[in-house]
Design a protein around this motif. Sequence first.
Motif, short mmCIF file in Angstrom:
data_model
loop_
_atom_site.label_atom_id
_atom_site.label_comp_id
_atom_site.label_asym_id
_atom_site.label_seq_id
_atom_site.Cartn_x
_atom_site.Cartn_y
_atom_site.Cartn_z
N ASN A 89 -36.56 26.79 -1.56
CA ASN A 89 -35.39 25.94 -1.31
C ASN A 89 -35.31 25.34 0.09
O ASN A 89 -34.51 24.43 0.33
CB ASN A 89 -34.08 26.70 -1.60
CG ASN A 89 -33.95 27.06 -3.06
OD1 ASN A 89 -34.30 26.27 -3.93
ND2 ASN A 89 -33.45 28.26 -3.35
N THR A 90 -36.09 25.82 1.02
CA THR A 90 -36.13 25.26 2.38
C THR A 90 -37.59 25.07 2.76
O THR A 90 -38.47 25.74 2.21
CB THR A 90 -35.45 26.18 3.41
OG1 THR A 90 -36.09 27.47 3.37
CG2 THR A 90 -33.97 26.35 3.11
N PRO A 91 -37.88 24.18 3.69
CA PRO A 91 -39.28 23.97 4.08
C PRO A 91 -39.93 25.23 4.64
O PRO A 91 -39.27 26.09 5.23
CB PRO A 91 -39.17 22.88 5.17
CG PRO A 91 -37.88 22.19 4.89
CD PRO A 91 -36.96 23.26 4.37
N PHE A 92 -41.23 25.32 4.45
CA PHE A 92 -41.99 26.44 4.98
C PHE A 92 -42.30 26.20 6.46
O PHE A 92 -42.45 25.07 6.91
CB PHE A 92 -43.29 26.63 4.20
CG PHE A 92 -43.11 27.29 2.87
CD1 PHE A 92 -43.15 28.67 2.76
CD2 PHE A 92 -42.87 26.54 1.73
CE1 PHE A 92 -42.97 29.30 1.54
CE2 PHE A 92 -42.70 27.14 0.50
CZ PHE A 92 -42.74 28.53 0.40
N ASN A 93 -42.43 27.31 7.18
CA ASN A 93 -42.81 27.25 8.59
C ASN A 93 -44.31 27.43 8.77
O ASN A 93 -44.90 26.89 9.72
CB ASN A 93 -42.08 28.34 9.38
CG ASN A 93 -40.58 28.19 9.31
OD1 ASN A 93 -39.93 28.88 8.52
ND2 ASN A 93 -40.01 27.29 10.10
N LEU A 94 -44.93 28.21 7.87
CA LEU A 94 -46.36 28.50 7.99
C LEU A 94 -46.98 28.63 6.61
O LEU A 94 -46.41 29.26 5.72
CB LEU A 94 -46.58 29.82 8.76
CG LEU A 94 -48.02 30.35 8.84
CD1 LEU A 94 -48.90 29.42 9.69
CD2 LEU A 94 -48.04 31.77 9.41
N HIS A 95 -48.13 28.01 6.45
CA HIS A 95 -48.91 28.14 5.22
C HIS A 95 -50.35 28.42 5.62
O HIS A 95 -50.94 27.70 6.43
CB HIS A 95 -48.85 26.85 4.39
CG HIS A 95 -49.84 26.80 3.26
ND1 HIS A 95 -49.70 27.55 2.11
CD2 HIS A 95 -50.99 26.08 3.11
CE1 HIS A 95 -50.71 27.28 1.29
NE2 HIS A 95 -51.51 26.40 1.87
N HIS A 121 -35.66 34.29 8.30
CA HIS A 121 -35.45 32.85 8.33
C HIS A 121 -36.76 32.08 8.44
O HIS A 121 -36.79 30.87 8.22
CB HIS A 121 -34.52 32.46 9.47
CG HIS A 121 -35.09 32.71 10.83
ND1 HIS A 121 -35.26 33.98 11.35
CD2 HIS A 121 -35.54 31.85 11.78
CE1 HIS A 121 -35.77 33.89 12.57
NE2 HIS A 121 -35.96 32.62 12.85
N LYS A 122 -37.86 32.75 8.78
CA LYS A 122 -39.16 32.10 8.83
C LYS A 122 -39.84 32.22 7.47
O LYS A 122 -40.08 33.32 6.98
CB LYS A 122 -40.05 32.74 9.91
CG LYS A 122 -39.51 32.60 11.33
CD LYS A 122 -39.59 31.17 11.83
CE LYS A 122 -39.21 31.07 13.30
NZ LYS A 122 -39.22 29.68 13.79
N GLY A 174 -41.31 18.93 3.07
CA GLY A 174 -40.39 18.76 4.18
C GLY A 174 -40.70 19.69 5.33
O GLY A 174 -41.47 20.64 5.22
N GLY A 175 -40.09 19.40 6.47
CA GLY A 175 -40.28 20.22 7.66
C GLY A 175 -41.59 19.90 8.36
O GLY A 175 -42.25 18.90 8.09
N ASP A 176 -41.97 20.79 9.23
CA ASP A 176 -43.18 20.62 10.04
C ASP A 176 -44.02 21.88 9.93
O ASP A 176 -44.25 22.60 10.90
CB ASP A 176 -42.79 20.35 11.50
CG ASP A 176 -43.99 20.04 12.38
OD1 ASP A 176 -45.05 19.65 11.84
OD2 ASP A 176 -43.89 20.21 13.61
N CYS A 177 -44.45 22.17 8.71
CA CYS A 177 -45.16 23.41 8.41
C CYS A 177 -46.52 23.43 9.11
O CYS A 177 -47.31 22.48 9.00
CB CYS A 177 -45.34 23.53 6.90
SG CYS A 177 -46.16 25.03 6.35
N MET A 181 -52.48 22.33 1.71
CA MET A 181 -51.87 22.09 3.02
C MET A 181 -51.05 20.81 3.02
O MET A 181 -49.93 20.76 3.53
CB MET A 181 -52.96 22.03 4.08
CG MET A 181 -53.68 23.35 4.34
SD MET A 181 -54.83 23.86 3.02
CE MET A 181 -56.19 22.71 3.29
N GLU A 182 -51.60 19.75 2.43
CA GLU A 182 -50.87 18.48 2.37
C GLU A 182 -49.66 18.60 1.44
O GLU A 182 -48.58 18.07 1.73
CB GLU A 182 -51.81 17.39 1.87
CG GLU A 182 -52.97 17.08 2.79
CD GLU A 182 -54.05 16.26 2.10
OE1 GLU A 182 -54.00 15.03 2.28
OE2 GLU A 182 -54.89 16.83 1.38
#
Length: 342
Positions: free
Chosen positions: A154-160, A41-42, A257-260, A250-251
């Motif tokens: 399809n969903t926001p990323f958690n870490l980049h 899920h991450k 979306g989300g708070d990556c 990064m931007e």
Amino acid sequence: MKLYNYIHSILDTPIFEPKGQKIGTSFEGRDLFGFTFGTGHKKISLIAGNHADEPVGPLLLKKLTNYLSRLETHHTLLKTYTWHIIPHTNPDGEQRNLKWYSYEDNTTDLARYLKHVTRELPGKDIEFGFPIEGQIGSLRSENEAIYNFWKTANTPFNLHVSLHGMRSTYGPWFLIDENWINRTKNLRQTCTMRTKKMGYHLFDLNRYGEKGFKRIDEGFSTRPDSNEMRKHFLTLGDSNTAKKFHASSMESIRSLGGDCLTLVTEMPLFIFPKEERTLNWPDLYLQKWSDHFSKLKLKLSSNELTANECNELAKDIGMIAMPWRDQMCLQWQLIVAGLESI
């Protein structure tokens, strides 16, 4: 098993890449590949090669994709995370820079580097060529392909994490998303401990917000920002260069979306001695070492120095090549610290 300890198996994995998904083509027509592993899920994004004269990040991701492709589906790295990885975002630049390195190397040969290194200027820079829908488009076909690949999650990323390097400093430098400063204390402690345990100084530079670089802690700064980049050149009266900066990776990924959490590694190919004082920007000590490189490059091009003489002279003045394996260990440490932060 602690996440960091996977680095030993990753680094012992050959750089042969499994068959990835063709996500687009480069400006010169080379295939661009992305890889997706896991069902966790991450959501994790890893890219390297945005600056094509920085080969260590691509080497780590080439090894990592091969390593992940060999794991059983129930492995914790695949059950906890879904990985979206682009080992090299710039195959054209990679091809040009292969004149001075091989992925079998463990250190950088200074003379070959100075003779053959090439880097894209603003206007062709992949790191600052990404789109934000409704605000700015893609600079290059590679940027568009990478952005569309991210959207398949399809969903926001958690870490980049964008893996970068520098020509030379007196030690590694880590860049952190300004939105996450107060949530990354453990990340900074972990990366600091690992860096010092490996015998390196942290590069500590205060640029006072110039181009988006704001000092957070010893060895840590905020990452660069396209708005600040444009502002910098506009202040210099260079509106033409200012227009060449699109969004950074990064931007762009945060705009989905989300708070990556977005992170950048800056590992030096060459290390020079640390001066025991706080470095500010611009700094005469850093300029002195930049001048050393310029003089060596000029003497090589005019045949005043042979390759061997150049490398020996560099050693005499205290300049050493940072082993690629050490660079990859610290890059993986930042990735792991990011995983632990989310």
